[in-house]
Scaffold this active site. Structure first.
Site, short mmCIF file in Angstrom:
data_model
loop_
_atom_site.label_atom_id
_atom_site.label_comp_id
_atom_site.label_asym_id
_atom_site.label_seq_id
_atom_site.Cartn_x
_atom_site.Cartn_y
_atom_site.Cartn_z
N TYR A 7 -9.18 -2.18 -0.69
CA TYR A 7 -10.40 -2.36 0.11
C TYR A 7 -10.81 -3.84 0.20
CZ TYR A 7 -10.86 2.69 -0.70
OH TYR A 7 -10.64 4.04 -0.76
N ARG A 66 2.69 1.96 -2.77
CA ARG A 66 3.05 0.54 -2.82
C ARG A 66 4.11 0.22 -1.77
NH1 ARG A 66 0.44 -1.56 -7.41
NH2 ARG A 66 0.63 -3.60 -6.43
N GLY A 91 -1.09 2.93 2.52
CA GLY A 91 -2.54 2.81 2.41
C GLY A 91 -3.05 1.70 3.31
N GLY A 134 2.87 0.14 1.57
CA GLY A 134 2.07 -0.26 2.72
C GLY A 134 1.43 0.87 3.50
N GLU A 164 -17.13 4.53 -0.65
CA GLU A 164 -17.57 4.68 -2.05
C GLU A 164 -16.32 4.94 -2.87
OE1 GLU A 164 -21.17 7.25 -2.89
OE2 GLU A 164 -19.42 8.53 -3.07
C1 LIG Z 1 -5.27 3.76 -3.18
C2 LIG Z 1 -4.03 4.27 -2.46
C3 LIG Z 1 -4.48 5.00 -1.19
C4 LIG Z 1 -3.16 3.06 -2.07
O1 LIG Z 1 -2.08 3.54 -1.28
P1 LIG Z 1 -0.72 2.68 -1.15
O2 LIG Z 1 0.03 3.21 0.01
O3 LIG Z 1 -0.02 2.63 -2.46
O4 LIG Z 1 -1.30 1.23 -0.81
P2 LIG Z 1 -0.47 -0.02 -0.28
O5 LIG Z 1 0.97 0.11 -0.59
O6 LIG Z 1 -0.83 -0.27 1.15
O7 LIG Z 1 -1.09 -1.19 -1.21
C5 LIG Z 1 -1.80 -2.27 -0.65
C6 LIG Z 1 -2.34 -3.15 -1.74
O8 LIG Z 1 -3.37 -2.46 -2.46
C7 LIG Z 1 -3.29 -2.84 -3.86
N1 LIG Z 1 -2.90 -1.68 -4.67
C8 LIG Z 1 -2.52 -0.47 -4.24
N2 LIG Z 1 -2.25 0.34 -5.30
C9 LIG Z 1 -2.49 -0.39 -6.41
C10 LIG Z 1 -2.40 -0.13 -7.80
N3 LIG Z 1 -2.02 1.06 -8.28
N4 LIG Z 1 -2.73 -1.10 -8.66
C11 LIG Z 1 -3.12 -2.33 -8.22
N5 LIG Z 1 -3.22 -2.65 -6.89
C12 LIG Z 1 -2.91 -1.69 -6.01
C13 LIG Z 1 -2.24 -3.94 -3.94
O9 LIG Z 1 -2.87 -5.17 -3.68
C14 LIG Z 1 -1.33 -3.55 -2.78
O10 LIG Z 1 -0.56 -4.60 -2.30
P3 LIG Z 1 0.88 -4.91 -2.99
O11 LIG Z 1 1.62 -3.59 -3.11
O12 LIG Z 1 1.51 -5.86 -2.03
O13 LIG Z 1 0.55 -5.50 -4.34
C15 LIG Z 1 -3.19 5.20 -3.38
O14 LIG Z 1 -2.97 4.56 -4.61
C16 LIG Z 1 -3.83 6.55 -3.65
O15 LIG Z 1 -3.66 7.51 -2.89
N6 LIG Z 1 -4.60 6.68 -4.76
C17 LIG Z 1 -5.18 7.96 -5.17
C18 LIG Z 1 -6.27 8.41 -4.23
C19 LIG Z 1 -7.46 7.49 -4.31
O16 LIG Z 1 -7.91 7.13 -5.39
N7 LIG Z 1 -8.03 7.12 -3.13
C20 LIG Z 1 -9.15 6.20 -3.05
C21 LIG Z 1 -10.47 6.86 -3.18
S1 LIG Z 1 -10.82 7.98 -1.85
#
Ligand SMILES: CC(C)(COP(=O)(O)OP(=O)(O)OC[C@H]1O[C@@H](n2cnc3c(N)ncnc32)[C@H](O)[C@@H]1OP(=O)(O)O)[C@@H](O)C(=O)NCCC(=O)NCCS
Length: 169
Positions: free
Chosen positions: A135, A98, A102, A100, A124
């Site tokens: 996404y 959270r 991702g 940025g 997927e």
């Molecule tokens: C999905 C993942 C890559 C996001 O990474 P991140 O660095 O936290 O993402 P960001 O900070 O850029 O978030 C961007 C937006 O995505 C959404 N988002 C990210 N994590 C979220 C969560 N846990 N719940 C709801 N929305 C979420 C939000 O809209 C967020 O914006 P905001 O923080 O301003 O609300 C991370 O949670 C992760 O590694 N998950 C486990 C692995 C996985 O499932 N990968 C995807 C399948 S391959």
């Protein structure tokens, strides 16, 4: 891909800018450690070290690594075949979410695909994975479903949803 520094969202985070660079099979240990940290084994989404090694050796694989304060914080792995690409995996360390990272990784994947004249980027994701928010914010739209595609540690099955985004002009 050249190394890129992604500006922090505000001055408060100035010490924690995200640096992105391209990776390859020599970064397997980084990918493996992030994989183990980021994915909940309940869902069966993570790849083993051996699977990662095999995929990183394939043609058309792009690995982007994210670092914060020189520490690995995330990665994205994409495979390109002709003008189609698939975002195979994206993961951010649990203690770096959270902020940025991702968003920066998906943005870099899309930019690299556009530079490589990729017409469509596919992915997927497990139904219910919070990554869907990330996404859809990047213009991906749902195009299909695969029933009981993932099977977690407990044996419970989870559907996969497929998404794609057109990158052409
Ligand atoms: C999905 C993942 C890559 C996001 O990474 P991140 O660095 O936290 O993402 P960001 O900070 O850029 O978030 C961007 C937006 O995505 C959404 N988002 C990210 N994590 C979220 C969560 N846990 N719940 C709801 N929305 C979420 C939000 O809209 C967020 O914006 P905001 O923080 O301003 O609300 C991370 O949670 C992760 O590694 N998950 C486990 C692995 C996985 O499932 N990968 C995807 C399948 S391959």
């Amino acid at each position: 891909m050249a190394t890129r520094a992604v500006p922090p969202p505000s001055d408060e985070d100035a010490a924690s800018a995200v640096v992105l660079r391209a990776g390859d099979a020599r970064d397997l240990a980084i990918v493996d450690a992030l994989m183990g940290d980021a994915f909940d084994p309940a869902y069966g989404e993570a790849w083993t070290r051996t699977q990662c090694l095999g995929v990183l050796a394939l043609p058309g694989i792009q690995l982007v690594l994210a670092f914060v304060d020189d520490r690995p914080a995330g990665f994205a792995m994409t495979r390109t075949v002709l003008d189609e690409a698939e975002l195979l995996l994206i993961a951010v360390a649990t203690d770096a979410r959270r902020r940025g990272i991702g968003t920066a990784l998906v943005g870099a994947v899309i930019a690299d695909c556009i530079a490589a004249n990729v017409a469509t980027l596919h992915l997927e994701v497990r139904a219910g994975n919070e990554a869907v928010e990330l996404y859809t914010a990047h213009g991906f739209a749902k195009v299909g479903e695969r029933r009981a595609y993932y099977r977690g540690r407990s044996g419970v099955a989870h559907d996969a949803h497929t998404y794609s985004r057109a990158l052409g002009s």
